[in-house]
Design an enzyme around this catalytic site. Structure first.
Site, PDB file in Angstrom:
ATOM      1  N   TYR A 185      -3.351   3.896   2.289  1.00  0.00           N
ATOM      2  CA  TYR A 185      -3.371   4.337   3.685  1.00  0.00           C
ATOM      3  C   TYR A 185      -4.591   5.195   3.975  1.00  0.00           C
ATOM      4  CZ  TYR A 185      -2.436   7.041   7.850  1.00  0.00           C
ATOM      5  OH  TYR A 185      -2.581   7.657   9.071  1.00  0.00           O
ATOM      6  N   TYR A 215       0.835  -1.212   0.000  1.00  0.00           N
ATOM      7  CA  TYR A 215       0.000   0.000   0.000  1.00  0.00           C
ATOM      8  C   TYR A 215       0.864   1.253   0.000  1.00  0.00           C
ATOM      9  CZ  TYR A 215       0.758   0.862   5.042  1.00  0.00           C
ATOM     10  OH  TYR A 215       1.312   1.130   6.269  1.00  0.00           O
ATOM     11  N   CYS A 216       0.253   2.324  -0.521  1.00  0.00           N
ATOM     12  CA  CYS A 216       0.867   3.656  -0.469  1.00  0.00           C
ATOM     13  C   CYS A 216      -0.181   4.625   0.063  1.00  0.00           C
ATOM     14  CB  CYS A 216       1.408   4.070  -1.838  1.00  0.00           C
ATOM     15  SG  CYS A 216       0.173   4.159  -3.152  1.00  0.00           S
ATOM     16  N   TRP A 217      -0.102   5.882  -0.292  1.00  0.00           N
ATOM     17  CA  TRP A 217      -1.014   6.876   0.289  1.00  0.00           C
ATOM     18  C   TRP A 217      -2.463   6.639  -0.131  1.00  0.00           C
ATOM     19  CZ3 TRP A 217      -2.675   9.874   3.752  1.00  0.00           C
ATOM     20  CH2 TRP A 217      -3.532  10.946   3.503  1.00  0.00           C
TER      21      TRP A 217
END
Length: 359
Positions: A132, A103-105
């Site tokens: 996130y 996952y990222c932002w």
């Protein structure tokens, strides 16, 4: 930010999963920058950034000041380089059965690039839908409701009555314990700062509380120490504070001043080794007690007159504060069960924990 780049299908991949599947994976990988990761992350995640703090700023500046296209060109090279490094240094040890969640932002280019490459290798990597941002929304939504599901047994008592150590004994014997001070890295008072242990960010603290609560059994009581609305710089989730304050099961520790002084000298031994840090913290009490009292306390710390100092801190500062605030903060205080402890030793606390768990 949007930095990448690699080809992705126009329709949603079956490999993109929701937060309902967060903890079904052996490895959760946060590809955001180290600064983003430090602020908060999914519990148990490791940080394998595809852009460093400095690289993220550089690409973001290009995106705003030059053009998205220039930013993507630079970002693509940086991301490719960093993913290659992670492959060589960390991921190569895994066999083909490895199933990481990335996952990222916002579940965009950064995590998409990592997921794509890992799947090309042959691993069953998945990407967290919404990243996130969606995870953070989940935590906030559940912290507004989840604390209401539990029955709390609230431990209170004057400063130095070993409440946290009693919780440790309860946990060691299999009880459900929500150790808020442990999660907050702070002992909850003006002198509660822990050496070389900074408090987490507010978001991280909330993630820790949520992660603890989600693993509890609602059929069993949760033991918790009575707290004010803040522990150091951190705010308790409102629903949790309200549920704790409304609990009708309050356990109050009674212990003599001498035993509490002896316990505090053991529990705060780092102040004995570094009187200067204690003197700095005492300055925060100036408005309550004035120069004369604070200077006297600082002089006792300098001279190592610890029994005298701690006794007066309890009698003049902590005990009056406890007497004023606790009955108002806990609705069940008037009917509190009393736990008389004379020594506050590990053995005595262990017996007390056994007694509480047998009820």
């Amino acid at each position: 930010m949007s930095a990448l780049i690699l080809p992705r299908p126009a329709v949603r991949n079956p490999e993109i999963v929701s937060t309902d599947q967060l903890f079904e994976y052996a490895q959760i990988i946060d590809v955001r920058s180290p600064a983003e990761f430090e602020d908060d992350h999914v519990p148990g995640a490791i940080n394998c950034p595809v852009l460093s703090n400095e690289e993220r700023i550089r690409v973001g500046t290009l995106y705003k000041q030059v053009s998205p296209f220039d930013a993507k060109k630079v970002g693509a090279a940086l991301v490719a380089k960093n993913i290659a490094r992670h492959l060589e240094e960390q991921f190569c040890q895994h066999d083909k059965s490895w199933r990481p969640l990335i996952y990222c932002w916002r579940g965009g280019s950064r995590s998409g690039a990592m997921t794509h490459i890992l799947r090309q290798v042959g691993w069953q990597a998945s990407q967290l839908h919404g990243g996130y941002k969606v995870y953070r929304g989940l935590v906030l939504n559940e912290l507004a409701e989840l604390p209401k599901a539990f029955r709390y047994r609230v431990i209170c008592g004057a400063t130095g009555s070993a409440k946290s150590r009693l919780l440790e004994q309860i946990a060691a014997q299999g009880g459900q314990v929500l150790d808020l001070e442990g999660l907050a890295c702070h002992k909850g008072s003006v002198l509660g700062v822990l050496p070389n242990q900074p408090q987490p960010a507010q978001k991280m603290f909330e993630s820790r509380v949520w992660n603890a609560l989600r693993q509890f059994d609602v059929a069993k009581p949760v033991f918790i120490e009575a707290e004010s609305k803040k522990i150091g710089k951190l705010r308790l989730p409102e629903a949790l504070f309200d549920a704790m304050a409304a609990s009708g099961e309050v356990i109050q520790i009674h212990a003599p001043v001498e035993a509490r002084v002896d316990f505090l000298l053991r529990d705060y031994d780092y102040f004995l080794k570094d009187p200067a840090s204690l003197q700095t913290q005492l300055d925060y009490l100036f408005r309550l007690h004035g120069h004369a009292v604070i200077n006297r306390w600082k002089e006792w710390a300098e001279k190592g007159e610890w029994n005298t100092l701690v006794t007066e801190l309890l009698v003049k500062h902590y005990d009056p504060s406890y007497t004023r605030s606790t009955p108002h903060n806990l609705s069940g205080f008037a009917q509190a069960r009393t736990l008389d402890l004379s020594q506050l030793s590990t053995a005595e606390l262990s017996l007390a924990a056994t007694e509480l768990l047998s009820d």
